[in-house]
Write a protein that holds these residues in place. Sequence first.
Motif, PDB file in Angstrom:
ATOM      1  N   LEU A  40      55.400  -3.295 -58.528  1.00 42.70           N
ATOM      2  CA  LEU A  40      55.148  -4.631 -58.546  1.00 42.70           C
ATOM      3  C   LEU A  40      56.326  -5.555 -58.953  1.00 42.70           C
ATOM      4  O   LEU A  40      56.820  -6.684 -58.394  1.00 42.70           O
ATOM      5  N   ALA A  41      56.965  -5.032 -59.933  1.00 42.38           N
ATOM      6  CA  ALA A  41      57.944  -5.696 -60.566  1.00 42.38           C
ATOM      7  C   ALA A  41      59.104  -5.802 -59.758  1.00 42.38           C
ATOM      8  O   ALA A  41      59.867  -6.770 -59.595  1.00 42.38           O
ATOM      9  N   ARG A  47      58.535  -8.426 -56.895  1.00 42.44           N
ATOM     10  CA  ARG A  47      58.711  -9.803 -57.329  1.00 42.44           C
ATOM     11  C   ARG A  47      60.184  -9.972 -57.569  1.00 42.44           C
ATOM     12  O   ARG A  47      60.724 -11.054 -57.366  1.00 42.44           O
ATOM     13  N   GLU A  48      60.961  -8.816 -58.018  1.00 38.19           N
ATOM     14  CA  GLU A  48      62.373  -9.085 -58.114  1.00 38.19           C
ATOM     15  C   GLU A  48      63.307  -9.095 -56.829  1.00 38.19           C
ATOM     16  O   GLU A  48      64.219  -9.823 -56.795  1.00 38.19           O
ATOM     17  N   ALA A  49      62.698  -8.452 -55.723  1.00 39.72           N
ATOM     18  CA  ALA A  49      63.489  -8.405 -54.644  1.00 39.72           C
ATOM     19  C   ALA A  49      63.149  -9.526 -53.654  1.00 39.72           C
ATOM     20  O   ALA A  49      64.089  -9.729 -52.944  1.00 39.72           O
ATOM     21  N   ALA A  50      62.256 -10.129 -53.704  1.00 45.33           N
ATOM     22  CA  ALA A  50      61.627 -11.182 -52.839  1.00 45.33           C
ATOM     23  C   ALA A  50      61.046 -12.380 -53.636  1.00 45.33           C
ATOM     24  O   ALA A  50      60.117 -11.924 -54.697  1.00 45.33           O
ATOM     25  N   PRO A  51      61.307 -13.305 -53.314  1.00 40.60           N
ATOM     26  CA  PRO A  51      60.647 -14.563 -53.990  1.00 40.60           C
ATOM     27  C   PRO A  51      59.091 -14.299 -54.071  1.00 40.60           C
ATOM     28  O   PRO A  51      58.394 -14.286 -52.685  1.00 40.60           O
ATOM     29  N   PRO A  52      58.366 -14.431 -54.983  1.00 40.21           N
ATOM     30  CA  PRO A  52      56.940 -14.623 -54.890  1.00 40.21           C
ATOM     31  C   PRO A  52      56.400 -15.291 -54.019  1.00 40.21           C
ATOM     32  O   PRO A  52      55.024 -15.028 -53.459  1.00 40.21           O
TER      33      PRO A  52
END
Length: 614
Positions: free
Chosen positions: A405-406, A409-414
């Motif tokens: 999950l981290a 969220r880091e790879a694509a804007p939430p």
Amino acid sequence: MSRRSLAILAAVVAAVGLAFFAQRFGRLKVPSAVVPASRRDLVLARLGGSPPLATTPALETKRVRVGSATRQAVKVAAGASFTVPVVAGAMRVAFSFGTTADAPQAKFRVTRRSADEWVPLFEAAAKKDEWGDQLIELGGAASTQLRFEISGAAPADAPFYWGGIAVFGPEQDSGGPNIVVVLIDTLSTAHLSACGGTPGVSPNIDRFLNQSVTFDNTYAQYPNTLVSHASLFTGLYPRHHGVYATTPEVRSRTLATALADVGYTTAAFTEDAYVGSEFGFDKGFDAFDNGAPTFAEDFSGDASVTFDHAAGWLRRYGARSRFFLFVHTYEVHTPYTLRDRQAHEMAERIDPGYDGPFKDSYGGRIVELAFNKGEFPVPPNALHHLGALYGGEINYADRQLATLLAAIREAAPPRDTLVVLTSDHGEEFGEHGKLGHGETLYANALHVPLAFDWPGHTTAARIKTPVELIDVAPTLAELAGASFGEGVDGRSLAATLTGAAPFAERPGFSELQSAWGECERLKLGSDCRLDQVAVRHNGMRLISSMQPAFTRLYDLASDPDEKVDVAESRPADKSALENLVRAYREGKTATAPETKPNIDAATRERLRSLGYAD
């Protein structure tokens, strides 16, 4: 009117618009103005897909497996080449390259036509049984051609493959979210801390459920991996997609195909066995990784490895294309193997001091078969300990999920990424005389988690209305602006996710079938035949079995564990649900009556002014 008031009015109008224009079975057209997303590249053309990518000379495309993964690919001999057109404005090209031959001197090469010469873009040596993946910037220049060729020494009959070729256009408002579906195989809702299980077993899953739109009463359509995944991917009941042990191939339109058709880059990371390309689950995926090769009955996956591979793909593609990512792990499926100290500590906390059979591990299959036939009694304390081992497995998977999950969220804007967490079926620990799954239709084997988290677009809620796994595919297709086709059994939950409208309950079905050959495999005797259908509606659940013959009815309000059969004392309820089962067996499905929201004339006029039509 203040800016805040305008924002509130816009949100209300958008929500009402979504509800008002709910289509049949709850499918919604979700316009980009209502579901904003960041600017993403869309696929202009893809090899063997839609829109199609032309090649010169024209080459036949097919699904090709190299190593553990499949791609839609073309076969090219050493020394051969082909070209593809690239229109003006194209920003980048993605492709894969692979071979099943041992030809280290051969090179995969991509060049770009510039005036009268070919300019090198990429070159790499061939690696046996391994796909390589590349994403090359094109910069949006004038229309041109790309040439894909094989150079260097190699046997004349050596197979080389170019696959997954996709040309991306300029940035634009995509109109739909990135979508990630994480499926933890065999994850039973009842064993999660947030759903009544042992406290502390699943803190990260609990956190996800509590921040999401969570459907607390979600039922799978089948108590095994193969058939349940087919329903998840197609939105169809088993009777309609036809994927069983004797016909183990997905032939219906899938969610991945629908999303690819509207420009999504699609990828999947699984752990082989029944969620594999050989069963057709790779349909519509640009990249499908089966994971480490296994036999169909070997479910010893490792979430840390699979999730890490998925995170690697996200780091490459997550911020550069609109994507659909499916991630599947067998981590909590038997065999129960406690992988680290924390998992052991959790099992010990659930069942302290146990020192009998299966103390540290449980293989599953042989014991399950013998127990389920009544040939190997497992004492209650050992059954409890199996649940403790299962809890340790869940705890390990839970921690791996936090890492994934981290990475998402880091790879694509939430705000641009919708994450779905679910499972395909549950697990039994002797509650109804069975171990494992695949032999009954009780809730223990079918009740699964289902949660949708889309920051900025969904508000945390725990919804009690029963839903089904077949509802997932039409929901995601609607949010992406994709057409899933007519005749889908599932209904979209999109209006419920966005708060536009509640989800009306309808009858929900699950089934269990076994062919004659399956009886022998399960060692149940050559004369056995499982033929069962379960229906849940209006707080009641009926299990109807033709072979062996029985009918059982449960009042879920007073008996959620399905212990007391009330079929004789509730004849009217029994008859009503039997009629639903009969319709299901005949290939019909019952749906709730269509209703339209009550919208006043002023709101209708505002909707018309926004471009909506009656």
